[in-house]
Design an enzyme around this catalytic site. Structure first.
Site, mmCIF file in Angstrom:
data_model
loop_
_atom_site.group_PDB
_atom_site.id
_atom_site.type_symbol
_atom_site.label_atom_id
_atom_site.label_comp_id
_atom_site.label_asym_id
_atom_site.label_seq_id
_atom_site.Cartn_x
_atom_site.Cartn_y
_atom_site.Cartn_z
ATOM 1 N N GLY A 191 0.854 -1.186 0.000
ATOM 2 C CA GLY A 191 0.000 0.000 0.000
ATOM 3 C C GLY A 191 0.892 1.238 0.000
ATOM 4 C CB VAL A 227 3.882 2.123 4.398
ATOM 5 C CG1 VAL A 227 5.250 1.836 5.011
ATOM 6 C CG2 VAL A 227 3.190 3.242 5.178
ATOM 7 C CB CYS A 274 3.851 9.054 10.241
ATOM 8 S SG CYS A 274 2.080 8.845 10.492
ATOM 9 C CD GLN A 332 -1.333 13.047 12.201
ATOM 10 O OE1 GLN A 332 -1.438 13.303 13.397
ATOM 11 N NE2 GLN A 332 -1.392 11.802 11.757
ATOM 12 C CB SER A 353 -0.346 9.351 2.077
ATOM 13 O OG SER A 353 0.486 10.278 2.725
ATOM 14 C CE LYS A 395 -1.812 4.597 16.773
ATOM 15 N NZ LYS A 395 -1.984 4.562 15.321
ATOM 16 C CG HIS A 428 2.062 13.600 8.793
ATOM 17 N ND1 HIS A 428 1.162 13.418 7.771
ATOM 18 C CD2 HIS A 428 1.986 12.475 9.564
ATOM 19 C CE1 HIS A 428 0.574 12.235 7.909
ATOM 20 N NE2 HIS A 428 1.058 11.644 8.977
HETATM 21 N N1 LIG Z 1 0.738 5.660 5.838
HETATM 22 C C1 LIG Z 1 1.559 6.164 6.757
HETATM 23 O O1 LIG Z 1 1.945 7.349 6.751
HETATM 24 C C2 LIG Z 1 2.056 5.283 7.850
HETATM 25 C C3 LIG Z 1 3.066 5.767 8.672
HETATM 26 C C4 LIG Z 1 3.538 4.946 9.700
HETATM 27 C C5 LIG Z 1 3.016 3.684 9.835
HETATM 28 N N2 LIG Z 1 2.032 3.234 9.028
HETATM 29 C C6 LIG Z 1 1.539 1.857 9.209
HETATM 30 O O2 LIG Z 1 2.052 1.056 8.156
HETATM 31 C C7 LIG Z 1 1.134 0.013 7.836
HETATM 32 C C8 LIG Z 1 0.781 0.060 6.353
HETATM 33 O O3 LIG Z 1 0.096 1.267 6.091
HETATM 34 P P1 LIG Z 1 -0.350 1.707 4.621
HETATM 35 O O4 LIG Z 1 -0.686 3.137 4.764
HETATM 36 O O5 LIG Z 1 0.664 1.304 3.602
HETATM 37 O O6 LIG Z 1 -1.689 0.819 4.400
HETATM 38 P P2 LIG Z 1 -2.445 0.485 3.035
HETATM 39 O O7 LIG Z 1 -2.148 1.498 1.996
HETATM 40 O O8 LIG Z 1 -3.847 0.246 3.420
HETATM 41 O O9 LIG Z 1 -1.811 -0.920 2.544
HETATM 42 C C9 LIG Z 1 -1.883 -2.078 3.306
HETATM 43 C C10 LIG Z 1 -1.154 -3.224 2.577
HETATM 44 O O10 LIG Z 1 -1.059 -4.302 3.512
HETATM 45 C C11 LIG Z 1 -1.456 -5.513 2.870
HETATM 46 N N3 LIG Z 1 -2.044 -6.398 3.878
HETATM 47 C C12 LIG Z 1 -3.018 -6.108 4.779
HETATM 48 N N4 LIG Z 1 -3.307 -7.195 5.523
HETATM 49 C C13 LIG Z 1 -2.493 -8.180 5.095
HETATM 50 C C14 LIG Z 1 -2.323 -9.537 5.450
HETATM 51 N N5 LIG Z 1 -3.047 -10.107 6.408
HETATM 52 N N6 LIG Z 1 -1.376 -10.250 4.807
HETATM 53 C C15 LIG Z 1 -0.625 -9.692 3.830
HETATM 54 N N7 LIG Z 1 -0.738 -8.405 3.448
HETATM 55 C C16 LIG Z 1 -1.674 -7.663 4.061
HETATM 56 C C17 LIG Z 1 -2.465 -5.090 1.829
HETATM 57 O O11 LIG Z 1 -2.501 -6.117 0.865
HETATM 58 P P3 LIG Z 1 -3.437 -6.037 -0.451
HETATM 59 O O12 LIG Z 1 -2.822 -4.951 -1.292
HETATM 60 O O13 LIG Z 1 -3.303 -7.374 -1.118
HETATM 61 O O14 LIG Z 1 -4.814 -5.706 0.031
HETATM 62 C C18 LIG Z 1 -1.873 -3.766 1.351
HETATM 63 O O15 LIG Z 1 -0.945 -4.001 0.307
HETATM 64 C C19 LIG Z 1 -0.075 0.227 8.777
HETATM 65 O O16 LIG Z 1 0.090 -0.580 9.900
HETATM 66 C C20 LIG Z 1 0.033 1.691 9.135
HETATM 67 O O17 LIG Z 1 -0.579 2.009 10.339
HETATM 68 C C21 LIG Z 1 1.544 3.996 8.020
#
Ligand SMILES: NC(=O)c1ccc[n+]([C@@H]2O[C@H](COP(=O)([O-])OP(=O)(O)OC[C@H]3O[C@@H](n4cnc5c(N)ncnc54)[C@H](OP(=O)(O)O)[C@@H]3O)[C@@H](O)[C@H]2O)c1
Length: 364
Positions: free
Chosen positions: A12, A14, A144, A171, A174, A230, A259
């Site tokens: 996704g 990240v 983040c 924030q 994304s 958090k 952010h």
């Molecule tokens: N976005 C930010 O700024 C940020 C900053 C710090 C931390 N985070 C954390 O980083 C993580 C990812 O965030 P994101 O923003 O990239 O989310 P996202 O855009 O919703 O993407 C999530 C990804 O995880 C995959 N996924 C979910 N459940 C899964 C499972 N059970 N097995 C395998 N793959 C799985 C999904 O697969 P599919 O594509 O196949 O559905 C998708 O590719 C989260 O925990 C979030 O809280 C995000």
């Protein structure tokens, strides 16, 4: 050929940035990272075709490092596959929040508390709730908004001691994942073309042309959201200041990436803005954008960082450094960073580089 075998779980917002950061990093990789998600497909990223495989426990055999960027909670990738990755012998760096506050889990921003990684050398296992006892090879990547704040707070604490922190965040969408990015695009397009934007999905209220002080977060104790708590708890853990008073208001704004935070610090001793700038400038990962200038029409102006200018950058940008006219111990800062890079993927890769530099992760 010696080198590391690496996997990324999640493609996704990240996960895609993780792929880019790994391609740019100094980590010695034996082969391109194995990319895993819930379903297999071909991803086109920056014009390159990347094979995404369905995640399963067998995919971790032989891996030295696994970056988790899947969603959080019971159905999240770390809960379903974290144990398998650790038991296969890999070191795990997790972007999610599931285990950040667990005792014995290093929560790391390398330039702030990289020495915490030494805990991975301790014998024994660590107990991750919902997963159980696992080998001590698990590192949590902070939230983040926490990462960019602690990078700016640490040098001020070193020179003048932190007494309290009050922060308001601005924030980007994304931060709520790729579905929220798509929703802002669609809502903005529809509103600008005088169409009904439809019901919001990623946030309870429409985000286009709006500002959300609760966003998609959960309301918890004392009326603060889980995002605000958090910021409090993670900052205290990373700085090793368990009683530091911190009060936060987290807000989602209709910006795609980057952010911003208005941070008020009260210090143990007065610090001039110039002393604060010098302390912040001494950190390689910080860039100060706070120059006095005169515009062509003669108006006085000061430069300051803005989210659009920091996209794709790994540094933390600081400006608007000014004293509180009514409190000699008070200072304001405006802190901006790319939430997908320093706020997630770049910090995760920097943790991996630090693990290799400290020879905690061997390169065979
Ligand atoms: N976005 C930010 O700024 C940020 C900053 C710090 C931390 N985070 C954390 O980083 C993580 C990812 O965030 P994101 O923003 O990239 O989310 P996202 O855009 O919703 O993407 C999530 C990804 O995880 C995959 N996924 C979910 N459940 C899964 C499972 N059970 N097995 C395998 N793959 C799985 C999904 O697969 P599919 O594509 O196949 O559905 C998708 O590719 C989260 O925990 C979030 O809280 C995000």
């Amino acid at each position: 050929m010696s080198g590391l075998k690496v996997a990324i779980v999640g493609v996704g917002a990240v996960g895609q940035e993780m792929i880019r950061c790994l391609q740019e990093s100094s980590l010695p990789l034996k082969e391109p990272p194995t990319v895993l998600a819930r379903s297999a497909r071909t991803l086109i990223l920056d014009g390159q075709e990347i094979s995404v495989h369905e995640c399963s426990a067998e995919m971790f055999q032989g891996k030295d490092l696994v970056f988790f960027a899947g969603t959080e909670g019971e159905k999240g990738a770390i809960r379903l596959f974290g144990k398998a990755a650790l038991e296969a012998g890999a070191f795990v760096i997790d972007n999610g929040s599931d285990f950040r506050m667990v005792d014995g889990v290093p929560l790391v921003v390398p330039e702030v508390n990289g020495e915490e990684l030494e805990r991975l050398r301790e014998p024994g296992e660590v107990n991750l709730p919902g997963i159980g006892l696992v080998p001590r090879r698990y590192v949590a990547n902070p939230n983040c908004s926490t990462i960019q704040m602690v990078v700016a707070l640490k040098p001020l604490h070193q020179v003048a001691g932190l007494r309290r922190v009050i922060v308001s965040t601005y924030q980007a969408v994304s931060g709520a994942g790729s579905a929220a990015v798509k929703e802002l695009e669609d809502q903005a397009h529809r509103i600008l073309h005088k169409m009904d934007p439809g019901p919001p999905q990623a946030h309870p209220l429409p985000i286009a042309f709006n500002v959300l002080a609760g966003a998609n977060w959960r309301f918890e104790e004392e009326g603060y959201t889980n995002e605000e708590w958090k910021l409090v708890r993670e900052t205290r853990k990373i700085l090793g200041l368990p009683d530091l008073p911190i009060s936060a208001t987290c807000v989602r704004v209709p910006v795609f990436t980057g952010h911003a935070e208005a941070i008020y610090v009260e210090l143990e001793r007065p610090l001039t803005p110039q002393e604060a700038r010098d302390a912040l400038r001494s950190v390689p990962g910080i860039i100060i954008v706070d120059e006095e200038m005169v515009l062509e029409n003669g108006t006085a102006y000061r430069t300051y960082p803005a989210p659009k200018d920091v996209v794709g950058r790994d540094e933390v940008f600081v400006g608007r450094i000014r004293r509180d006219p009514f409190n000699p111990y008070g200072l304001w800062l405006w802190v901006v960073a790319d939430n997908l890079r320093k706020g997630a993927a770049a910090n995760a890769v920097q943790i991996a580089e630090e693990l290799v530099n400290r020879r905690i992760v061997p390169v065979n």
